[in-house]
Write a protein that holds these residues in place. Structure first.
Motif, PDB file in Angstrom:
ATOM      1  N   ASN A  74     -36.473 -19.958 -45.155  1.00  0.00           N
ATOM      2  CA  ASN A  74     -35.937 -20.846 -44.230  1.00  0.00           C
ATOM      3  C   ASN A  74     -34.792 -20.136 -42.906  1.00  0.00           C
ATOM      4  OD1 ASN A  74     -34.710 -20.852 -45.997  1.00  0.00           O
ATOM      5  ND2 ASN A  74     -34.219 -23.275 -46.301  1.00  0.00           N
ATOM      6  N   ALA A  75     -34.614 -19.278 -43.441  1.00  0.00           N
ATOM      7  CA  ALA A  75     -33.343 -18.737 -42.974  1.00  0.00           C
ATOM      8  C   ALA A  75     -33.685 -18.617 -40.825  1.00  0.00           C
ATOM      9  CB  ALA A  75     -33.380 -17.447 -43.078  1.00  0.00           C
ATOM     10  N   GLN A  76     -32.728 -18.575 -40.044  1.00  0.00           N
ATOM     11  CA  GLN A  76     -32.533 -19.068 -38.907  1.00  0.00           C
ATOM     12  C   GLN A  76     -32.206 -17.572 -38.310  1.00  0.00           C
ATOM     13  OE1 GLN A  76     -33.853 -21.131 -37.007  1.00  0.00           O
ATOM     14  NE2 GLN A  76     -34.737 -22.199 -39.402  1.00  0.00           N
ATOM     15  N   THR A  77     -31.637 -16.404 -39.251  1.00  0.00           N
ATOM     16  CA  THR A  77     -30.648 -15.842 -38.651  1.00  0.00           C
ATOM     17  C   THR A  77     -30.749 -14.690 -39.490  1.00  0.00           C
ATOM     18  OG1 THR A  77     -28.368 -16.579 -39.411  1.00  0.00           O
ATOM     19  CG2 THR A  77     -29.023 -16.861 -37.183  1.00  0.00           C
ATOM     20  N   VAL A  78     -30.421 -13.041 -39.346  1.00  0.00           N
ATOM     21  CA  VAL A  78     -30.136 -12.817 -40.513  1.00  0.00           C
ATOM     22  C   VAL A  78     -29.503 -10.876 -40.206  1.00  0.00           C
ATOM     23  CG1 VAL A  78     -32.116 -10.350 -39.259  1.00  0.00           C
ATOM     24  CG2 VAL A  78     -31.586 -10.753 -41.830  1.00  0.00           C
ATOM     25  N   ALA A  79     -28.404 -11.049 -40.589  1.00  0.00           N
ATOM     26  CA  ALA A  79     -27.221  -9.972 -40.657  1.00  0.00           C
ATOM     27  C   ALA A  79     -27.840  -8.756 -40.741  1.00  0.00           C
ATOM     28  CB  ALA A  79     -25.827 -10.449 -41.214  1.00  0.00           C
ATOM     29  N   ALA A  80     -27.257  -7.410 -39.928  1.00  0.00           N
ATOM     30  CA  ALA A  80     -27.101  -5.976 -40.484  1.00  0.00           C
ATOM     31  C   ALA A  80     -26.219  -5.375 -40.318  1.00  0.00           C
ATOM     32  CB  ALA A  80     -27.945  -4.938 -38.708  1.00  0.00           C
ATOM     33  N   PRO A 125     -36.155  -4.971 -31.247  1.00  0.00           N
ATOM     34  CA  PRO A 125     -37.602  -5.889 -31.193  1.00  0.00           C
ATOM     35  C   PRO A 125     -37.713  -7.090 -32.067  1.00  0.00           C
ATOM     36  CG  PRO A 125     -37.537  -4.193 -32.105  1.00  0.00           C
ATOM     37  CD  PRO A 125     -36.664  -4.412 -31.589  1.00  0.00           C
ATOM     38  N   ILE A 126     -37.088  -7.172 -32.655  1.00  0.00           N
ATOM     39  CA  ILE A 126     -37.120  -8.716 -34.118  1.00  0.00           C
ATOM     40  C   ILE A 126     -36.292  -9.616 -33.404  1.00  0.00           C
ATOM     41  CG2 ILE A 126     -37.938  -7.234 -35.772  1.00  0.00           C
ATOM     42  CD1 ILE A 126     -35.548  -8.252 -37.398  1.00  0.00           C
ATOM     43  N   ALA A 127     -35.900  -9.668 -32.264  1.00  0.00           N
ATOM     44  CA  ALA A 127     -34.630 -10.951 -32.075  1.00  0.00           C
ATOM     45  C   ALA A 127     -34.886 -10.620 -30.663  1.00  0.00           C
ATOM     46  CB  ALA A 127     -33.459 -10.376 -32.483  1.00  0.00           C
ATOM     47  N   GLY A 128     -34.819 -12.699 -30.804  1.00  0.00           N
ATOM     48  CA  GLY A 128     -34.038 -12.731 -29.050  1.00  0.00           C
ATOM     49  C   GLY A 128     -32.563 -12.441 -28.344  1.00  0.00           C
ATOM     50  N   ALA A 129     -31.835 -13.091 -29.425  1.00  0.00           N
ATOM     51  CA  ALA A 129     -30.486 -11.990 -28.992  1.00  0.00           C
ATOM     52  C   ALA A 129     -29.629 -11.484 -30.237  1.00  0.00           C
ATOM     53  CB  ALA A 129     -29.536 -13.386 -28.950  1.00  0.00           C
ATOM     54  N   ALA A 130     -28.805  -9.991 -30.071  1.00  0.00           N
ATOM     55  CA  ALA A 130     -28.012 -10.098 -30.642  1.00  0.00           C
ATOM     56  C   ALA A 130     -26.526  -9.867 -30.657  1.00  0.00           C
ATOM     57  CB  ALA A 130     -28.484  -9.038 -31.280  1.00  0.00           C
ATOM     58  N   GLU A 131     -25.356 -10.150 -32.160  1.00  0.00           N
ATOM     59  CA  GLU A 131     -24.395 -10.311 -31.401  1.00  0.00           C
ATOM     60  C   GLU A 131     -23.268  -9.572 -32.622  1.00  0.00           C
ATOM     61  OE1 GLU A 131     -23.244 -14.879 -31.740  1.00  0.00           O
ATOM     62  OE2 GLU A 131     -24.856 -14.835 -29.587  1.00  0.00           O
ATOM     63  N   TYR A 140     -17.081  -6.293 -40.688  1.00  0.00           N
ATOM     64  CA  TYR A 140     -17.696  -6.660 -38.974  1.00  0.00           C
ATOM     65  C   TYR A 140     -19.466  -6.777 -39.869  1.00  0.00           C
ATOM     66  CZ  TYR A 140     -14.409  -5.094 -35.883  1.00  0.00           C
ATOM     67  OH  TYR A 140     -12.952  -5.185 -34.745  1.00  0.00           O
ATOM     68  N   HIS A 141     -20.540  -7.193 -38.793  1.00  0.00           N
ATOM     69  CA  HIS A 141     -21.996  -7.185 -38.968  1.00  0.00           C
ATOM     70  C   HIS A 141     -22.394  -7.522 -37.289  1.00  0.00           C
ATOM     71  CE1 HIS A 141     -20.500 -11.299 -39.528  1.00  0.00           C
ATOM     72  NE2 HIS A 141     -21.182 -11.832 -39.535  1.00  0.00           N
ATOM     73  N   VAL A 142     -23.772  -7.004 -37.582  1.00  0.00           N
ATOM     74  CA  VAL A 142     -24.547  -7.742 -36.320  1.00  0.00           C
ATOM     75  C   VAL A 142     -25.567  -8.996 -36.648  1.00  0.00           C
ATOM     76  CG1 VAL A 142     -26.591  -6.959 -34.758  1.00  0.00           C
ATOM     77  CG2 VAL A 142     -24.543  -5.375 -35.719  1.00  0.00           C
ATOM     78  N   MET A 143     -25.136  -9.454 -36.033  1.00  0.00           N
ATOM     79  CA  MET A 143     -26.560 -11.345 -36.330  1.00  0.00           C
ATOM     80  C   MET A 143     -26.954 -10.951 -36.008  1.00  0.00           C
ATOM     81  SD  MET A 143     -25.330 -12.945 -38.544  1.00  0.00           S
ATOM     82  CE  MET A 143     -25.726 -14.442 -38.562  1.00  0.00           C
ATOM     83  N   LEU A 144     -28.432 -11.064 -36.252  1.00  0.00           N
ATOM     84  CA  LEU A 144     -29.481 -11.331 -35.510  1.00  0.00           C
ATOM     85  C   LEU A 144     -30.612 -12.973 -35.226  1.00  0.00           C
ATOM     86  CD1 LEU A 144     -31.402  -8.371 -36.681  1.00  0.00           C
ATOM     87  CD2 LEU A 144     -29.963  -7.945 -34.620  1.00  0.00           C
ATOM     88  N   ASP A 150     -39.858 -11.905 -35.191  1.00  0.00           N
ATOM     89  CA  ASP A 150     -41.101 -11.185 -36.166  1.00  0.00           C
ATOM     90  C   ASP A 150     -40.640 -11.493 -37.624  1.00  0.00           C
ATOM     91  OD1 ASP A 150     -42.837  -9.666 -37.288  1.00  0.00           O
ATOM     92  OD2 ASP A 150     -42.694  -8.004 -36.484  1.00  0.00           O
ATOM     93  N   ARG A 151     -40.608 -12.219 -38.110  1.00  0.00           N
ATOM     94  CA  ARG A 151     -40.179 -12.482 -39.799  1.00  0.00           C
ATOM     95  C   ARG A 151     -40.739 -11.563 -40.655  1.00  0.00           C
ATOM     96  NH1 ARG A 151     -36.565 -16.357 -40.081  1.00  0.00           N
ATOM     97  NH2 ARG A 151     -37.318 -16.868 -42.592  1.00  0.00           N
ATOM     98  N   SER A 152     -42.597 -10.831 -40.278  1.00  0.00           N
ATOM     99  CA  SER A 152     -42.652 -10.281 -41.578  1.00  0.00           C
ATOM    100  C   SER A 152     -41.673  -9.041 -40.805  1.00  0.00           C
ATOM    101  CB  SER A 152     -44.205 -10.048 -41.105  1.00  0.00           C
ATOM    102  OG  SER A 152     -44.086  -8.958 -39.943  1.00  0.00           O
ATOM    103  N   LEU A 153     -41.117  -8.709 -40.490  1.00  0.00           N
ATOM    104  CA  LEU A 153     -40.675  -7.222 -40.989  1.00  0.00           C
ATOM    105  C   LEU A 153     -39.188  -7.834 -42.148  1.00  0.00           C
ATOM    106  CD1 LEU A 153     -41.051  -5.466 -37.237  1.00  0.00           C
ATOM    107  CD2 LEU A 153     -41.911  -5.218 -40.127  1.00  0.00           C
ATOM    108  N   LEU A 154     -38.475  -8.396 -42.520  1.00  0.00           N
ATOM    109  CA  LEU A 154     -38.010  -9.027 -42.363  1.00  0.00           C
ATOM    110  C   LEU A 154     -37.920  -9.344 -44.376  1.00  0.00           C
ATOM    111  CD1 LEU A 154     -36.171 -11.213 -40.641  1.00  0.00           C
ATOM    112  CD2 LEU A 154     -35.865  -8.619 -40.422  1.00  0.00           C
ATOM    113  N   SER A 155     -38.629  -8.607 -45.414  1.00  0.00           N
ATOM    114  CA  SER A 155     -39.206  -8.533 -46.022  1.00  0.00           C
ATOM    115  C   SER A 155     -39.062  -7.109 -47.455  1.00  0.00           C
ATOM    116  CB  SER A 155     -40.764  -9.131 -46.649  1.00  0.00           C
ATOM    117  OG  SER A 155     -42.035  -7.826 -46.301  1.00  0.00           O
TER     118      SER A 155
END
Length: 159
Positions: free
Chosen positions: A41-47, A67-73, A107-111, A116-121
């Motif tokens: 159910n996560a809406q964001t992911v950090a890198a 490419p897996i996110a509409g925005a990155a901050e 510091y971190h990157v928020m996506l 494409d949630r299939s790449l987040l496992s």
């Protein structure tokens, strides 16, 4: 105290990532980009990653995209009124001869707006492109892991 934890993480991470994937652009080295596996159910992911500047002049990470996110901050955690708060930052300076740690509670990157949630496992990888002020853009592969690397686990659970 937080600064000491960040320095400790920066010192421990290179040993942990000795066999990890690394990238280079200009005088910058980016070590082991990683992200934690997402709950359904996560809406964001950090890198997270380390950027080391081997040069004699500072550089600046201006933005990122994937490419897996509409925005990155670009984000950082700061202490305000005895509370840890996450806030967006316009850029991150990479000092000459220095290392900047992108890690939980630092510091971190928020996506955002994940596509494409299939790449987040666990075991998967996704692309992340970094845009610098002086160095050329570089695209890295972010390794998705069930849990943080060992050095990060210690950093995340230290009071």
């Amino acid at each position: 105290m937080l600064n000491k934890l960040i320095v400790l993480a920066a010192l421990l991470l290179p040993a942990c990532f000795a066999n990890a994937h690394e990238y280079k652009t200009g005088e910058l080295e980016i070590a082991h980009p990683w992200s934690q596996e997402l709950p359904p159910n996560a809406q964001t992911v950090a890198a997270y990653f380390l950027i080391t500047n081997k040069g004699k002049t500072a550089d600046r990470l201006l933005s990122v995209d994937s490419p897996i996110a509409g925005a990155a901050e670009l984000h950082e955690h700061v202490m305000q009124n005895d509370m840890m708060k996450m806030q967006q930052v316009p850029s991150v300076e990479i000092p000459a001869g220095g290392t900047v740690t992108f890690a939980p509670m630092a510091y971190h990157v928020m996506l955002l707006e994940l596509k494409d949630r299939s790449l987040l496992s666990d075991g998967k990888r996704f692309a992340l492109t970094m845009h610098f002020e002086k160095s050329a853009d570089v695209t890295v592969e972010v390794a998705v892991q069930k849990s943080a690397p060992d050095a990060m686990q210690a950093h995340m659970h230290t009071p």
